[in-house]
Design an enzyme around this catalytic site. Structure first.
Site, mmCIF file in Angstrom:
data_model
loop_
_atom_site.group_PDB
_atom_site.id
_atom_site.type_symbol
_atom_site.label_atom_id
_atom_site.label_comp_id
_atom_site.label_asym_id
_atom_site.label_seq_id
_atom_site.Cartn_x
_atom_site.Cartn_y
_atom_site.Cartn_z
ATOM 1 N N SER A 46 0.827 -1.179 -0.055
ATOM 2 C CA SER A 46 -0.016 -0.067 0.088
ATOM 3 C C SER A 46 0.791 1.330 0.002
ATOM 4 O O SER A 46 2.215 1.156 0.411
ATOM 5 C CB SER A 46 -0.939 -0.097 1.232
ATOM 6 O OG SER A 46 -1.424 1.089 1.583
ATOM 7 N N TYR B 127 -3.322 0.048 9.937
ATOM 8 C CA TYR B 127 -3.222 -0.472 8.733
ATOM 9 C C TYR B 127 -1.721 -0.097 8.115
ATOM 10 O O TYR B 127 -1.387 -0.878 7.442
ATOM 11 C CB TYR B 127 -4.155 0.415 7.692
ATOM 12 C CG TYR B 127 -4.279 -0.214 6.431
ATOM 13 C CD1 TYR B 127 -3.712 0.888 5.520
ATOM 14 C CD2 TYR B 127 -5.081 -0.864 5.994
ATOM 15 C CE1 TYR B 127 -3.715 0.571 4.046
ATOM 16 C CE2 TYR B 127 -5.154 -1.446 4.656
ATOM 17 C CZ TYR B 127 -4.607 -0.518 3.705
ATOM 18 O OH TYR B 127 -4.562 -0.914 2.271
HETATM 19 P P1 NAP Z 1 -12.103 -4.846 -0.475
HETATM 20 O O1 NAP Z 1 -12.825 -4.486 -1.424
HETATM 21 O O2 NAP Z 1 -12.264 -4.402 1.212
HETATM 22 O O3 NAP Z 1 -11.949 -6.345 -0.353
HETATM 23 C C1 NAP Z 1 -11.226 -7.170 0.739
HETATM 24 C C2 NAP Z 1 -11.320 -8.421 0.343
HETATM 25 O O4 NAP Z 1 -10.671 -9.212 1.433
HETATM 26 C C3 NAP Z 1 -12.750 -9.116 0.395
HETATM 27 O O5 NAP Z 1 -13.025 -9.844 -0.475
HETATM 28 C C4 NAP Z 1 -12.607 -9.542 1.935
HETATM 29 O O6 NAP Z 1 -13.860 -10.527 2.293
HETATM 30 C C5 NAP Z 1 -11.458 -10.233 1.742
HETATM 31 N N1 NAP Z 1 -11.188 -10.499 3.645
HETATM 32 C C6 NAP Z 1 -11.069 -9.588 4.317
HETATM 33 N N2 NAP Z 1 -10.861 -10.297 5.595
HETATM 34 C C7 NAP Z 1 -10.464 -11.832 5.190
HETATM 35 C C8 NAP Z 1 -10.212 -12.956 6.015
HETATM 36 N N3 NAP Z 1 -9.975 -12.660 7.253
HETATM 37 N N4 NAP Z 1 -10.081 -14.037 5.381
HETATM 38 C C9 NAP Z 1 -10.468 -13.999 4.086
HETATM 39 N N5 NAP Z 1 -10.892 -12.639 3.074
HETATM 40 C C10 NAP Z 1 -10.831 -11.762 4.110
HETATM 41 O O7 NAP Z 1 -10.307 -4.272 -0.674
HETATM 42 P P2 NAP Z 1 -9.556 -4.004 -1.953
HETATM 43 O O8 NAP Z 1 -9.755 -2.518 -2.011
HETATM 44 O O9 NAP Z 1 -10.072 -5.056 -2.955
HETATM 45 O O10 NAP Z 1 -8.240 -4.176 -1.510
HETATM 46 C C11 NAP Z 1 -7.597 -5.740 -1.514
HETATM 47 C C12 NAP Z 1 -5.946 -5.480 -0.989
HETATM 48 O O11 NAP Z 1 -5.671 -4.379 -1.499
HETATM 49 C C13 NAP Z 1 -6.175 -5.230 0.627
HETATM 50 O O12 NAP Z 1 -5.052 -5.801 1.009
HETATM 51 C C14 NAP Z 1 -5.995 -3.654 0.708
HETATM 52 O O13 NAP Z 1 -5.332 -3.391 1.829
HETATM 53 C C15 NAP Z 1 -4.984 -3.365 -0.527
HETATM 54 N N6 NAP Z 1 -5.001 -2.016 -1.087
HETATM 55 C C16 NAP Z 1 -6.051 -1.562 -1.356
HETATM 56 C C17 NAP Z 1 -6.065 -0.279 -1.919
HETATM 57 C C18 NAP Z 1 -7.298 0.548 -2.509
HETATM 58 O O14 NAP Z 1 -7.168 1.735 -2.732
HETATM 59 N N7 NAP Z 1 -8.423 -0.104 -2.601
HETATM 60 C C19 NAP Z 1 -5.026 0.493 -2.186
HETATM 61 C C20 NAP Z 1 -3.825 -0.197 -1.654
HETATM 62 C C21 NAP Z 1 -3.791 -1.515 -1.190
HETATM 63 P P3 NAP Z 1 -15.212 -10.022 2.828
HETATM 64 O O15 NAP Z 1 -16.024 -9.423 1.826
HETATM 65 O O16 NAP Z 1 -15.721 -11.534 3.422
HETATM 66 O O17 NAP Z 1 -14.905 -8.982 4.020
HETATM 67 C C1 GCO Z 2 -6.966 5.355 3.223
HETATM 68 C C2 GCO Z 2 -7.000 4.346 2.222
HETATM 69 C C3 GCO Z 2 -5.646 3.729 1.644
HETATM 70 C C4 GCO Z 2 -5.837 2.781 0.474
HETATM 71 C C5 GCO Z 2 -4.386 2.409 0.229
HETATM 72 C C6 GCO Z 2 -3.453 3.211 -0.408
HETATM 73 O O1 GCO Z 2 -7.749 5.185 4.135
HETATM 74 O O2 GCO Z 2 -5.726 5.994 3.259
HETATM 75 O O3 GCO Z 2 -7.909 3.250 2.291
HETATM 76 O O4 GCO Z 2 -5.078 3.093 2.761
HETATM 77 O O5 GCO Z 2 -6.691 1.745 0.728
HETATM 78 O O6 GCO Z 2 -3.926 1.566 1.178
HETATM 79 O O7 GCO Z 2 -2.448 2.819 -0.944
#
Ligand code: NAP
Ligand code: GCO
Length: 268
Positions: free
Chosen positions: A148, A161
């Site tokens: 992230s 986080y």
């Molecule tokens: P999301 O839409 O919240 O999806 C997260 C997924 O993880 C959901 O399918 C959730 O399932 C699953 N999950 C959560 N806890 C779990 C557990 N204990 N066991 C199995 N599955 C679990 O998140 P996203 O935005 O797609 O993000 C995916 C990854 O990218 C995460 O690691 C997040 O930190 C990272 N990330 C996101 C962003 C962003 O801007 N979106 C940026 C950087 C990094 P449920 O629906 O059952 O909860």
């Molecule tokens: C926040 C956002 C970020 C993104 C991502 C950025 O609240 O700042 O959720 O943490 O999810 O991780 O890279």
């Protein structure tokens, strides 16, 4: 396909993407399927696994879905054993499952802090530990940890986080160091701000119809002047899962539109 392009193919590989019923994991899994991989994913509840299977089906992908809470080592060990029996040895692991709690640190309970660390840091350790022995036996493996911006930067309300994602960057480097000799490469992908359910609260249209202040902030902080889409992560994810990246190890590839390079647009 030319011999060179075959390096980017995932033909015949088994890919496990955790938490991939939707969001970033779903997009990465969909790209892996197009690159030839067999897709395996998990979610915590059967109904979400079923929803995910239907969503993959809609894209013409025959995925394999398992119910598993990635924070529970016994469930993970059982799931990996089932996958190896029913689908095949896992060649590619994407530790994608993650949660966030946006709470000012001094208002966050220790239990809330632990919950985030459990999913975002302990779980990648647990799942990687479960798949590495078979990767060693097979003579190769790819582990990709979804890091992230918060692997590098802090901000208000995301202490747990950021601690987890900073730790995940170092776990990535450590797995690379410890298992590189077995032809296992472990790298990270650091997405910028991506439009998914996890960031939906940061993009809500305000009662007066204006964009969320954080939405405007990210637009000013991103040279590309836009939020990322999950599709923006697909090419980098395929590269890091393919033979084309066999000498890339311990690296976090930031797919952020340039946020980490940019001081931010000056107020007009
Ligand atoms: P999301 O839409 O919240 O999806 C997260 C997924 O993880 C959901 O399918 C959730 O399932 C699953 N999950 C959560 N806890 C779990 C557990 N204990 N066991 C199995 N599955 C679990 O998140 P996203 O935005 O797609 O993000 C995916 C990854 O990218 C995460 O690691 C997040 O930190 C990272 N990330 C996101 C962003 C962003 O801007 N979106 C940026 C950087 C990094 P449920 O629906 O059952 O909860
Ligand atoms: C926040 C956002 C970020 C993104 C991502 C950025 O609240 O700042 O959720 O943490 O999810 O991780 O890279």
């Amino acid at each position: 396909m030319s011999d060179f392009m075959k390096k980017f193919s995932l033909e015949g590989k088994v890919a496990l993407i955790t938490g991939a019923s939707y969001g970033i994991g779903f997009a990465i899994a969909s790209a892996y399927a197009q690159a030839g991989a067999k897709i395996v994913f998990n979610d915590i509840k059967q109904e979400l696994v079923d929803k995910g299977l239907a969503a993959y089906e809609e894209k013409g992908i025959k995925a394999h879905g398992y119910v598993c809470d990635v924070t529970k080592e016994d469930q993970v060990q059982d799931m990996v054993a089932k996958i190896e029996k029913e689908v095949g040895v896992i060649d590619i692991l994407v530790n994608n499952a993650g949660i966030i709690k946006r709470i000012p640190m001094c208002e966050m309970t220790a239990d809330q802090f632990r919950q985030v660390i459990d999913v975002d840091l302990n779980a990648p350790f647990i799942v990687s530990k479960a798949v590495i022995p078979s990767m060693i036996k097979k003579g190769h493996g790819k582990i990709i940890n979804i890091c992230s911006m918060m692997s590098e930067l802090g901000r208000e309300t995301v202490s747990a986080y950021a601690a987890a994602k900073g730790g995940l960057k170092m776990l990535t480097r450590n797995i690379a160091s410890e298992y590189g000799e077995f032809n296992i490469q472990c790298n990270g992908i650091g997405p910028g701000y991506i439009a998914t359910p996890q960031t939906a609260p940061l993009r809500e249209i305000q009662p007066d119809g204006s964009r969320h202040p954080f939405d405007q902030f990210i637009i000013a902080k991103t040279p590309a002047a836009r939020w990322g889409e999950t599709e923006d992560l697909q090419g980098p994810a395929v590269f890091l899962a393919s033979d084309a990246s066999d000498f890339v190890n311990g690296h976090v590839l930031y797919v952020d539109g340039g946020i980490l390079a940019y001081i931010g647009k000056q107020p007009q």
